[in-house]
Design an enzyme around this catalytic site. Structure first.
Site, PDB file in Angstrom:
ATOM      1  N   CYS A  14     -15.354   4.210 -27.703  1.00 21.87           N
ATOM      2  CA  CYS A  14     -16.651   4.858 -27.905  1.00 21.87           C
ATOM      3  C   CYS A  14     -17.309   5.047 -26.552  1.00 21.87           C
ATOM      4  O   CYS A  14     -18.240   4.321 -26.189  1.00 21.87           O
ATOM      5  CB  CYS A  14     -17.527   4.003 -28.799  1.00 21.87           C
ATOM      6  SG  CYS A  14     -17.113   4.271 -30.496  1.00 21.87           S
ATOM      7  N   GLY A  62       3.115  -3.692  -4.020  1.00 20.32           N
ATOM      8  CA  GLY A  62       2.940  -3.913  -5.457  1.00 20.32           C
ATOM      9  C   GLY A  62       3.310  -2.648  -6.203  1.00 20.32           C
ATOM     10  O   GLY A  62       4.357  -2.531  -6.841  1.00 20.32           O
ATOM     11  N   GLY A 102       0.757  -1.254   0.000  1.00 20.06           N
ATOM     12  CA  GLY A 102       0.000   0.000   0.000  1.00 20.06           C
ATOM     13  C   GLY A 102       0.782   1.295   0.000  1.00 20.06           C
ATOM     14  O   GLY A 102       0.174   2.372  -0.053  1.00 20.06           O
TER      15      GLY A 102
END
Ligand code: LLP
Length: 440
Positions: free
Chosen positions: A369, A300, A256
């Site tokens: 889109c 991470g 974290g």
């Protein structure tokens, strides 16, 4: 030769050369765009290794030689990355059969892995056991029964840790906060479920309870969050020792740590943060009269984020007088969904030439889109920005490739590694033929 570094250069591995061209990991970006095409994910291998070493050295200094760093591979998962992490001596956190399989193909020693997930299916459990995953991080009581049953069938004793919800709010964005009592992850201390699942785990003959795990959230800059978490977790461990006679051998306090996406954000000193937490944890353990368990961390983002950069080519430039201007690129929410999902800030720079006084704020958008297909709003852009220009989006090493999609049947970009002044392919560019491969 690399000569300048201005305020926009939010990472150390980014410079402009004397012709004003952006260089990443020592390599000029236009030749890479030419060689591999765009959109293109780039990774600075040295930076990944540097971040791994920073963590490993700090945890060893703070907690002793047995402390572990488990790279949370959901941040970026592909074979080459597992090889690098293995070479650097880290373990891995895996969350799915796909990550386990990729790590195993890279020859990763899976005994040094933690298997997470709040909902492991029976086939996930069977697969993980067959691949020799070291530890299961058990989320809930139901899962305990399932792992026990499969471990018994396979005639093994499976090491487990229990995921605890410590009731800590990390004050980060809601989608990544996981430590609160109402989280979908783990078993909460406050409700008594953490204690009952611990007692239950101790009754199963094919499970070896090693300790506890928690992860309270992501993109955290405040060491206080870890200090508060550590206090709760160590007190819980002391409680379990007193009430159940269970001695916690392993304690994982999650990942974290935050990274810098824009210059207004700080650069977190990983070593200092870990040393502060280690000092406090030792003091708390002494105060509680327990020995400090073997500690692991699970970063991470802070291992890979600043090692990544995405290159795009500009397409349509649309100015709506009196309203706003759009610069469309050849990627978008398919290779970076983070602005669409979390409103995450990014630094986007022209590859050639700096943004001058006459810059105008533009929305940098993708080619899906969908109006929400935005990479960033209010990006200062060169007044003469035009079709064919290259743009670099910084700090894209974490949760980009791993969260990429084929929305609108758009193929995913390749991953190219940069190291020792060379580039090499780690993941090929997806093709439209790849996209229809599973259609029957
Ligand atoms: N351990 C566990 C159990 C986790 O759930 C996570 C992240 C980590 C470790 C690693 O956290 P890190 O050091 O990377 O912050 N997709 C979101 C991030 C989701 C984080 C999920 N869990 C994003 O793009 O910001």
């Amino acid at each position: 030769m690399i000569v300048t570094q201005n305020a926009e250069m939010i990472c150390e591995n980014l410079k402009r050369n004397e012709s004003g061209e952006l260089c990443f990991a020592g390599l000029a970006l236009s030749p890479l765009a030419k060689k591999y095409g765009t959109p293109l994910y780039l990774y600075d291998e040295e930076r990944i290794r540097h971040n791994c070493r920073t963590y490993l050295n700090a945890v060893r200094e703070g907690f002793g030689e047995s402390a572990r760093v488990m790279y949370a591979s959901k941040a970026a998962s592909f074979k080459r990355l597992y090889e690098i992490v293995k070479e650097e001596g880290l373990g891995v956190d895996v969350v799915s059969c796909g990550e386990i399989y990729t790590a195993s193909l890279a020859g990763f020693p899976l005994e040094n892995s933690y298997f997470h997930s709040n909902n492991k299916t029976d086939s996930d459990i069977e697969f993980a056991i067959s691949k020799g995953v070291g530890y299961f991080v058990v989320d809930n009581a139901e899962e305990l029964f399932a792992i026990e049953e499969i471990a018994e069938k396979q005639g093994i004793k499976q090491k487990i840790m229990i995921r605890i919800t410590p009731g800590i709010d990390p004050h980060t964005y809601a989608a990544v906060a996981t430590g609160r009592v109402d989280s979908k992850f783990g078993s909460a201390i406050e409700t008594g479920q953490a204690e009952s699942i611990t007692a239950l785990a101790l009754t199963f003959p094919h499970l070896e309870l090693c300790g506890f795990h928690c992860h309270v959230g992501s993109q955290i800059f405040d060491a206080e969050v870890y200090l508060a978490t550590s206090r709760v977790m160590l007190s819980f461990a002391a409680d379990m020792e007193r009430k159940l006679g269970f001695i916690t051998r392993d304690l994982d306090i999650g990942g974290g740590l935050g990274v810098r996406y824009i210059k207004e954000q700080p650069v977190l000193d990983i070593k200092e943060t870990i040393l502060t937490v280690a000092k406090e944890m030792k003091a708390i353990a002494t105060e509680l009269g327990i020995s400090l368990p073997r500690i692991s961390l699970e970063p991470g983002r802070s291992i890979v984020a600043d090692a990544g950069l995405t290159l795009y080519t500009v397409g349509t430039v649309k100015r709506i007088p009196g309203y706003k201007s759009y610069v469309s690129v050849d990627g978008g929410m398919t290779d970076n969904p983070r602005f669409a999902l979390y409103g995450s800030p990014y630094t986007i720079l022209p590859v050639l030439g700096e943004v001058g006084e006459d810059s105008e704020p533009c929305s940098v958008v993708g080619r899906c889109c969908e109006s929400g297909d935005i990479l960033q709003e209010n990006v200062p852009m060169k007044a003469d920005v035009k079709r064919g220009d290259l743009l670099a989006c910084l700090t894209t090493g974490a949760y980009h490739y791993s969260m990429a999609s084929n929305y609108n049947r758009i193929p995913r970009p390749p991953v190219v590694m940069l190291g020792d002044g060379e580039s090499y392919l780690a993941v090929k560019r997806e093709t439209i033929e790849d996209i229809v491969r599973l259609d029957v």
